[in-house]
Design a protein around this motif. Structure first.
Motif, mmCIF file in Angstrom:
data_model
loop_
_atom_site.group_PDB
_atom_site.id
_atom_site.type_symbol
_atom_site.label_atom_id
_atom_site.label_comp_id
_atom_site.label_asym_id
_atom_site.label_seq_id
_atom_site.Cartn_x
_atom_site.Cartn_y
_atom_site.Cartn_z
ATOM 1 N N LEU A 34 -43.003 -2.423 52.078
ATOM 2 C CA LEU A 34 -43.567 -3.759 51.898
ATOM 3 C C LEU A 34 -42.582 -4.685 51.190
ATOM 4 O O LEU A 34 -42.425 -5.848 51.587
ATOM 5 C CB LEU A 34 -44.875 -3.665 51.109
ATOM 6 C CG LEU A 34 -45.634 -4.968 50.915
ATOM 7 C CD1 LEU A 34 -46.071 -5.531 52.259
ATOM 8 C CD2 LEU A 34 -46.819 -4.748 50.014
ATOM 9 N N SER A 35 -41.886 -4.195 50.186
ATOM 10 C CA SER A 35 -40.906 -5.014 49.472
ATOM 11 C C SER A 35 -39.762 -5.422 50.382
ATOM 12 O O SER A 35 -39.283 -6.561 50.325
ATOM 13 C CB SER A 35 -40.357 -4.256 48.266
ATOM 14 O OG SER A 35 -41.383 -3.978 47.363
ATOM 15 N N SER A 36 -39.300 -4.515 51.234
ATOM 16 C CA SER A 36 -38.216 -4.833 52.161
ATOM 17 C C SER A 36 -38.626 -5.915 53.150
ATOM 18 O O SER A 36 -37.864 -6.828 53.439
ATOM 19 C CB SER A 36 -37.782 -3.580 52.925
ATOM 20 O OG SER A 36 -37.313 -2.606 52.039
ATOM 21 N N ILE A 37 -39.832 -5.809 53.645
ATOM 22 C CA ILE A 37 -40.325 -6.821 54.590
ATOM 23 C C ILE A 37 -40.427 -8.178 53.906
ATOM 24 O O ILE A 37 -39.965 -9.197 54.444
ATOM 25 C CB ILE A 37 -41.679 -6.382 55.189
ATOM 26 C CG1 ILE A 37 -41.484 -5.177 56.101
ATOM 27 C CG2 ILE A 37 -42.332 -7.523 55.945
ATOM 28 C CD1 ILE A 37 -42.771 -4.520 56.545
ATOM 29 N N ALA A 77 -36.942 -9.590 53.247
ATOM 30 C CA ALA A 77 -36.292 -10.071 54.468
ATOM 31 C C ALA A 77 -36.876 -11.396 54.939
ATOM 32 O O ALA A 77 -36.172 -12.217 55.523
ATOM 33 C CB ALA A 77 -36.417 -9.018 55.571
ATOM 34 N N VAL A 78 -38.153 -11.625 54.684
ATOM 35 C CA VAL A 78 -38.785 -12.862 55.138
ATOM 36 C C VAL A 78 -38.514 -14.011 54.180
ATOM 37 O O VAL A 78 -38.144 -15.111 54.605
ATOM 38 C CB VAL A 78 -40.312 -12.649 55.305
ATOM 39 C CG1 VAL A 78 -41.027 -13.967 55.505
ATOM 40 C CG2 VAL A 78 -40.577 -11.717 56.463
ATOM 41 N N PHE A 79 -38.648 -13.804 52.884
ATOM 42 C CA PHE A 79 -38.631 -14.915 51.944
ATOM 43 C C PHE A 79 -37.263 -15.239 51.351
ATOM 44 O O PHE A 79 -37.011 -16.384 51.011
ATOM 45 C CB PHE A 79 -39.637 -14.676 50.817
ATOM 46 C CG PHE A 79 -41.047 -14.790 51.298
ATOM 47 C CD1 PHE A 79 -41.544 -16.000 51.737
ATOM 48 C CD2 PHE A 79 -41.865 -13.680 51.327
ATOM 49 C CE1 PHE A 79 -42.838 -16.104 52.188
ATOM 50 C CE2 PHE A 79 -43.162 -13.772 51.775
ATOM 51 C CZ PHE A 79 -43.655 -14.994 52.211
ATOM 52 N N VAL A 80 -36.367 -14.304 51.212
ATOM 53 C CA VAL A 80 -35.063 -14.609 50.605
ATOM 54 C C VAL A 80 -34.227 -15.505 51.510
ATOM 55 O O VAL A 80 -33.657 -16.488 51.035
ATOM 56 C CB VAL A 80 -34.329 -13.317 50.195
ATOM 57 C CG1 VAL A 80 -32.888 -13.592 49.841
ATOM 58 C CG2 VAL A 80 -35.053 -12.691 49.032
ATOM 59 N N PHE A 106 -46.737 6.488 47.693
ATOM 60 C CA PHE A 106 -46.831 5.149 47.122
ATOM 61 C C PHE A 106 -45.460 4.478 47.080
ATOM 62 O O PHE A 106 -45.329 3.298 47.386
ATOM 63 C CB PHE A 106 -47.437 5.211 45.716
ATOM 64 C CG PHE A 106 -47.546 3.878 45.059
ATOM 65 C CD1 PHE A 106 -48.508 2.977 45.459
ATOM 66 C CD2 PHE A 106 -46.671 3.525 44.056
ATOM 67 C CE1 PHE A 106 -48.606 1.739 44.853
ATOM 68 C CE2 PHE A 106 -46.749 2.289 43.446
ATOM 69 C CZ PHE A 106 -47.730 1.387 43.844
ATOM 70 N N MET A 107 -44.417 5.225 46.714
ATOM 71 C CA MET A 107 -43.072 4.661 46.651
ATOM 72 C C MET A 107 -42.604 4.227 48.044
ATOM 73 O O MET A 107 -42.017 3.149 48.202
ATOM 74 C CB MET A 107 -42.103 5.683 46.072
ATOM 75 C CG MET A 107 -40.698 5.146 45.899
ATOM 76 S SD MET A 107 -39.553 6.338 45.190
ATOM 77 C CE MET A 107 -39.519 7.577 46.461
#
Length: 101
Positions: A65-68, A71-74, A58-59
């Motif tokens: 998913l958090s990294s993707i 990278a897209v939204f920030v 799960f981690m």
């Protein structure tokens, strides 16, 4: 002409009468069965190791998913904040300079 005999109840008896028993060995409707017995649980240490493995999987999925998403939204939010000024004035604004052109 054919050699067939005409229809008669002796030649074609038809379906069995209403309430006909199911056949030899039929004992009637069976009582409903309960739920099947539960299989035995694993040992406590097997459940603990399984919990650790589940947490690691799960981690890893969460970090990926958090990294993707990061990278897209920030970068999009940083370029949007640079292009739009926070104030309409290009020089330090005062109440006197706002009224003049």
């Amino acid at each position: 002409m054919s050699n067939e005999q005409p229809w008669s109840p002796q030649n074609h008896p038809g379906p069995p009468p209403y309430g006909y028993p199911g056949g030899p060995g039929y004992s009637g409707p069976q009582p409903p069965m309960g739920p099947p017995p539960m299989p035995p649980l694993a040992e406590w240490w097997e459940r603990f190791v399984a919990r650790l493995i589940d947490g690691a999987v799960f981690m890893a999925a969460n970090m990926t998913l958090s990294s993707i998403l990061f990278a897209v939204f920030v970068p999009l939010s940083q370029t949007a904040s640079r292009s739009s000024p926070t104030s309409a004035c290009t020089r330090p604004c005062t109440t006197a300079s706002r009224g003049r052109s």
